[in-house]
Design an enzyme around this catalytic site. Structure first.
Site, PDB file in Angstrom:
ATOM      1  N   ASP A 189      33.267  33.922 -29.185  1.00 16.84           N
ATOM      2  CA  ASP A 189      32.879  32.554 -28.797  1.00 16.84           C
ATOM      3  C   ASP A 189      33.819  31.456 -29.315  1.00 16.84           C
ATOM      4  O   ASP A 189      33.350  30.413 -29.795  1.00 16.84           O
ATOM      5  CB  ASP A 189      31.455  32.260 -29.284  1.00 16.84           C
ATOM      6  N   LYS A 206      27.720  36.086 -22.091  1.00 13.85           N
ATOM      7  CA  LYS A 206      26.355  36.310 -22.575  1.00 13.85           C
ATOM      8  C   LYS A 206      25.580  34.997 -22.534  1.00 13.85           C
ATOM      9  O   LYS A 206      26.159  33.926 -22.570  1.00 13.85           O
ATOM     10  CB  LYS A 206      26.374  36.873 -23.997  1.00 13.85           C
ATOM     11  N   CYS A 229      26.459  34.024 -33.833  1.00 13.47           N
ATOM     12  CA  CYS A 229      26.997  34.992 -32.874  1.00 13.47           C
ATOM     13  C   CYS A 229      27.879  36.053 -33.531  1.00 13.47           C
ATOM     14  O   CYS A 229      27.852  37.218 -33.128  1.00 13.47           O
ATOM     15  CB  CYS A 229      27.734  34.261 -31.754  1.00 13.47           C
TER      16      CYS A 229
END
Length: 202
Positions: free
Chosen positions: A6, A104, A149
């Site tokens: 991310d 996601k 994450c």
């Protein structure tokens, strides 16, 4: 394999859910990636009306919580809305040999921190299958944010039977209400190890 989690504009300084000093990890991740033949990226990728956005709940503010079918959900500022600039991977990432971008959080009703499974703890992303088909058993995780994450990806990787290490100085944390210490404790309990980039870069 290196998993780059991310590294997107909304998590970098100036973004809607900026992680303090998040941009500092980019040059380090680029250097680390040159040591790996296999690199994959995860990318947060939400519809504009995602259930985890505080804006979708009239009486709620960012960082408050609600209860959903799968448990307690932190509410976030709108971030990483698909096809927005904030959702893009940083153009400063220089990893041309990266092989997979795994998106996601695209299901409106379920949040997704982990690169392996969504927050309902049932819906798989397919990453484990991809790694198993390629006979990859050892994973190194970097990116944003350590306590969400990155941590969830590492824990789920270990639960899936992979040997997982988080490269600590190639991550940065949100650290909301002690979340970083909790994340490191949860990772340790799951069997995730941690190291510093100099142990790879020399």
């Amino acid at each position: 394999m290196l998993i780059v989690v991310d590294v997107q504009y909304d998590f970098l300084p100036g973004g809607h859910l900026a992680v303090a000093n998040g941009d500092e990890v980019v040059p380090l991740i680029n250097a680390l990636a040159r040591k790996f033949a296999n690199v994959v990226f995860t990318q947060d990728w939400h519809p504009a009306n995602h259930i985890s956005f505080a804006s979708q709940h009239e009486t709620k503010a960012p960082f408050e919580t609600i209860e959903l079918d799968y448990g307690t959900q932190v509410l976030w500022p709108d971030h990483c809305v698909w096809n927005s600039h904030g959702a893009e991977l940083s153009r400063d990432l220089d990893i041309p040999h990266g092989q997979l971008i795994l998106r996601k959080g695209y299901n409106r009703a379920i949040d997704s921190y982990s690169g392996f499974q969504e927050a309902d703890r049932e819906t798989q992303t397919g990453l484990a299958g991809y790694l198993n088909e390629r006979d990859i058993g050892r994973l190194y995780v970097v990116g944003l944010a350590t306590d969400y994450c990155v941590g969830w990806t590492a824990i789920d990787g270990a639960a899936g039977g992979f040997d997982v290490t988080v490269i600590e100085d190639a991550t940065r944390a949100i650290d909301n209400d002690g979340s970083l210490d909790k994340a490191w404790a949860a990772m340790a309990e799951a069997g995730v190890t941690r190291m510093m980039s100099r142990q790879i870069l020399g």
